[in-house]
Design a protein around this motif. Sequence first.
Motif, PDB file in Angstrom:
ATOM      1  N   SER A 761       6.174 -74.674 -15.143  1.00 22.73           N
ATOM      2  CA  SER A 761       7.618 -74.850 -15.288  1.00 22.73           C
ATOM      3  C   SER A 761       8.073 -76.263 -14.944  1.00 22.73           C
ATOM      4  N   LEU A 762       7.166 -77.131 -14.458  1.00 21.41           N
ATOM      5  CA  LEU A 762       7.559 -78.492 -14.104  1.00 21.41           C
ATOM      6  C   LEU A 762       8.057 -79.249 -15.329  1.00 21.41           C
ATOM      7  N   ARG A 763       7.461 -78.985 -16.477  1.00 23.90           N
ATOM      8  CA  ARG A 763       7.898 -79.670 -17.689  1.00 23.90           C
ATOM      9  C   ARG A 763       9.323 -79.259 -18.056  1.00 23.90           C
ATOM     10  N   GLU A 766      11.649 -81.128 -15.690  1.00 27.94           N
ATOM     11  CA  GLU A 766      11.800 -82.537 -16.058  1.00 27.94           C
ATOM     12  C   GLU A 766      12.721 -82.713 -17.252  1.00 27.94           C
ATOM     13  N   LEU A 767      12.578 -81.833 -18.242  1.00 23.27           N
ATOM     14  CA  LEU A 767      13.419 -81.967 -19.436  1.00 23.27           C
ATOM     15  C   LEU A 767      14.878 -81.675 -19.123  1.00 23.27           C
ATOM     16  N   VAL A 768      15.139 -80.577 -18.452  1.00 19.85           N
ATOM     17  CA  VAL A 768      16.528 -80.194 -18.172  1.00 19.85           C
ATOM     18  C   VAL A 768      17.168 -81.162 -17.184  1.00 19.85           C
ATOM     19  N   GLY A 769      16.363 -81.766 -16.310  1.00 17.54           N
ATOM     20  CA  GLY A 769      16.920 -82.665 -15.311  1.00 17.54           C
ATOM     21  C   GLY A 769      16.989 -84.111 -15.749  1.00 17.54           C
ATOM     22  N   ARG A 770      16.760 -84.410 -17.028  1.00 14.00           N
ATOM     23  CA  ARG A 770      16.834 -85.803 -17.479  1.00 14.00           C
ATOM     24  C   ARG A 770      18.248 -86.356 -17.358  1.00 14.00           C
ATOM     25  N   GLU A 771      18.298 -87.666 -17.237  1.00 14.48           N
ATOM     26  CA  GLU A 771      19.594 -88.328 -17.209  1.00 14.48           C
ATOM     27  C   GLU A 771      20.280 -88.154 -18.556  1.00 14.48           C
ATOM     28  N   ALA A 772      21.579 -87.976 -18.511  1.00 15.64           N
ATOM     29  CA  ALA A 772      22.340 -87.726 -19.735  1.00 15.64           C
ATOM     30  C   ALA A 772      22.595 -89.034 -20.469  1.00 15.64           C
ATOM     31  N   ASP A 773      21.615 -89.506 -21.203  1.00 16.46           N
ATOM     32  CA  ASP A 773      21.805 -90.698 -22.027  1.00 16.46           C
ATOM     33  C   ASP A 773      21.522 -90.327 -23.474  1.00 16.46           C
ATOM     34  N   ARG A 774      21.904 -91.234 -24.346  1.00 15.29           N
ATOM     35  CA  ARG A 774      21.769 -90.922 -25.761  1.00 15.29           C
ATOM     36  C   ARG A 774      20.317 -90.903 -26.226  1.00 15.29           C
ATOM     37  N   GLY A 808      14.601 -70.353  -9.877  1.00 15.44           N
ATOM     38  CA  GLY A 808      14.077 -70.702  -8.565  1.00 15.44           C
ATOM     39  C   GLY A 808      13.049 -71.809  -8.630  1.00 15.44           C
ATOM     40  N   GLU A 809      12.124 -71.738  -9.599  1.00 14.07           N
ATOM     41  CA  GLU A 809      11.093 -72.765  -9.720  1.00 14.07           C
ATOM     42  C   GLU A 809      11.702 -74.115 -10.073  1.00 14.07           C
ATOM     43  N   ILE A 810      12.648 -74.111 -11.000  1.00 12.78           N
ATOM     44  CA  ILE A 810      13.227 -75.382 -11.455  1.00 12.78           C
ATOM     45  C   ILE A 810      14.039 -76.028 -10.341  1.00 12.78           C
ATOM     46  N   GLU A 811      14.863 -75.256  -9.662  1.00 11.70           N
ATOM     47  CA  GLU A 811      15.657 -75.831  -8.583  1.00 11.70           C
ATOM     48  C   GLU A 811      14.766 -76.337  -7.455  1.00 11.70           C
ATOM     49  N   ALA A 812      13.651 -75.624  -7.186  1.00  7.63           N
ATOM     50  CA  ALA A 812      12.724 -76.115  -6.163  1.00  7.63           C
ATOM     51  C   ALA A 812      12.104 -77.444  -6.593  1.00  7.63           C
ATOM     52  N   ALA A 813      11.781 -77.575  -7.879  1.00  8.51           N
ATOM     53  CA  ALA A 813      11.224 -78.839  -8.374  1.00  8.51           C
ATOM     54  C   ALA A 813      12.253 -79.955  -8.276  1.00  8.51           C
ATOM     55  N   TRP A 814      13.520 -79.658  -8.557  1.00 11.57           N
ATOM     56  CA  TRP A 814      14.567 -80.678  -8.443  1.00 11.57           C
ATOM     57  C   TRP A 814      14.735 -81.136  -7.002  1.00 11.57           C
ATOM     58  N   ARG A 815      14.735 -80.179  -6.075  1.00 11.91           N
ATOM     59  CA  ARG A 815      14.876 -80.563  -4.666  1.00 11.91           C
ATOM     60  C   ARG A 815      13.686 -81.385  -4.190  1.00 11.91           C
TER      61      ARG A 815
END
Length: 880
Positions: A761-763, A766-774, A808-815
């Motif tokens: 789920s790390l991928r 990473e995708l969902v947490g990318r910076e919002a650029d064009r 849960g996995e994604i938020e843990a990776a973000w933290r």
Amino acid sequence: MTSPEDATAVVRLDLRAGAAALATTQAVRDRVAEQLGRAGLPEPDYPLFLVTDTPAGLTDHQPQYELLSGYRAVGETRILVLLVGSSPGSYAGGEEAYLPDRRLVRPTTLRASTTGLVWAGDLRSARTALDRREPDDPASLAVLVDLLSVPDVFVRVLENLRKLPDSIAAPGVRLLEQDLPTEVRDRAWRDALTRFAGEDTGAGDPVDIVPDSRLPEPLRALVTGRDSRGQGHRRPDGQANLAHRTCAESLDRADEDLVALRSFPGLLHPARRDALEADLHQAREDLGGFRALVERALQGGGGAAAPTAEATARLGALGLRVPAADSAGERVGEGLRELAGTLLGDGLALRSVAQHFTALAGRVEPVPGTALLHRLADHSEESVTRGSATEYAAPPRTPGAVLLMAGAAGLLGGLWQWPAVLAALVVPVLFVVVALLGANRLRTGRRASRWTMGPRVAAVAGAVAGAAVAYAADPPLWLGGTGLIVGLGLTAEAVRRLWRDAADSWAAGRGTTALRTALDGLDDLLAELVREHWAAEERLYCADAARSVAGMLRATAAAADAQAAPEPLAPAGAGGSGPYEDDDWLSAPSALETPESGAADGDADDGDWAAAYAWDNTPDRNGDHDAGRDDDRYGGDPGPYGTPSPAAYPAGPDDAPWESGEGDRAPRWLDREIGEGGPDLVATLAGDLRNTAMAAMAPYWGAVERGQAGALALARTEQRVRELLSAARHHLWHYGVLAPPPYPADHRARTTAAGLLGTDSLRVAELVGREADRGAVVQLSSPEQGALLSRDPGAALWIRFAPGTLQGEIEAAWRKSGSPVEEALWTSSGRYAGLIRLTPLRMGVVDTVLPRQSTGGSVRTDADRAEPSVHAEFREDDRW
């Protein structure tokens, strides 16, 4: 706004072709009913319509949009229009010169707050600049439509469109799809069904019932019942108690006589034996009377059927007391439901749970008195006599201590010199005399009692040994006398023990032990008869209900076996004709395509993309699906098992064979991560099936509690089970493995993506947490359409979304990474994750017109489309 919880499914319509079929209100409702009905869903309270159209179709299909806007429902109707292609007048033939009119024209019907437009002028599906794809590439369109069909995404997109001018935006997307290969998902589904159903062992082997401590309270009370002996199953003043007391008193007197017989006077005088025999004869007669009463009780305690109230009354007349049932039979249905949930929650297969319910029925079902009559033979007079003879058949074993006493007595009595050595014969003679006297005293008829030879032999051997010692040692006379006195004392103790054991053995042979055992056995039989009458009706109902549940569980297992069974392949080219055949938007050609362009390209897949990407949605016709696909989407053969399609969603991302002989068909904004299945895949799917079964049986438990669990309720439940199993299959193929089924689930957290898919789920994080650029997304707009978009970077709205099971996995990776992001949308679908950017159009690009014709007018023809202005009585710029 409509929340995702209120929305059950998104109804998809394609107005690019076949719009004339939706010219009436009834036609629209029929189309909605067709889609939702195939998915097993009711009429929606909050309808969600996803409409695929072209910019020119906004005015051409004005009647259809009015019908959709006026769709009658309990709640508000939401419409999301996905526009594909350029606006009218954008091109001048094949040249790249622009005509003056480049504005998007929409009818006033679509200006409502419950409507939003997403304009994808070019799906930008080509991965290289040399790869020229149509603006409405079917493979890419299928993915985009499938994404917007997720209710969570649909609602969030519509909410964000309301924040933009004109509720219109051009989308930019970046998606990651995590899924399983078809053959892996197929195999896991079949394995889960097999594990869920269990093995069919024919008649079913008996199993141990669940321990009483784990049984739900309503069932535990019926299984354990009451301790009838502790409560007093015989009334003090009743016939049964009087007969039992009389026989017990006779046996007590016989026990007292036996104590007297075992003493030395009993060996010397025959009177004590006569008294014992008299009391035993009386005890036999009393036992016969009690046995006759027990037989009457058993014969009156219910026939072949279960015990009845009349049988209970007859038992009362014999002096037996049946305890009141109180409230033991209440909440039987609740207890059965809780037991089924416990067993299924422990991971037991359906057939194993059915065996437990069958065992429970056998244990709780009351036994009629006549079924216990055969046990009277175990306590008959012949049985007592036979048991007494068996105990008397072998003489009592002589303890080692007695043999030592006899040998020592003979040795001490033989320490004499000649001529006094004759005194050594005193001890052996005493043992012989006692043996003859005791055998004669315990004579039975003409046969004397068998007396053990060991003490006599030991005494003789001891005497010989004593004489030999005296001959060698020449002891004095006082030593010989003292030894004889001590030897006589040892002889007396040994004789006492020998007589006691002989008397006990003789008494047992006369029936003292057997009579007491028979009396206790008959009383236990009465107690069991009383226990079987306790709460008889409630227990009989519980047994019938448990057997009914067992039958329903076996029928459910058979339905699961039918789902797991391989189905024959259909002939190549066979099409679906059942109620699950593909919707019109798949089978119709795009409005942007022309026969000339299709012929020029010579690409059969692009010209007839429905044939390549459509599913045959009939659950029992999976072979048609596989036969109609030239390539598996993973590059392999389709395999012997068909892949079902969601009934209400005829096309999804896994409809399209991304890898074919022509190259990679996946759009460049879609990344795919294919797992081979994790270690928890089959177990999780089996757990989902157990939840599905409990949801299907929910109405049945109500019938059990009402006492209406008959054939009709069973048939309805079996039908519901089959429907929900098909719906579970639908859910798996449309929403993927990560999304839990929409049924009441347990409270345990769903396992990770690694456990289900074999992916990380790390991928996704990473995708969902990318910076919002064009640069993070691909804008689905043509270059000429890009000139119509807003130039304000802050005007775009972003939607970050991922499967809710991975939250849960994604938020843990973000933290862990230390890069917090804004709140994400956690979707019910477990297939897609990624980013959506909604870019508004520039002011003045959208024109809102009021068409002349109403919904009652005819639909425009192709000839009318050449002049879009004929439909507008006046045009109003959105800026006012």
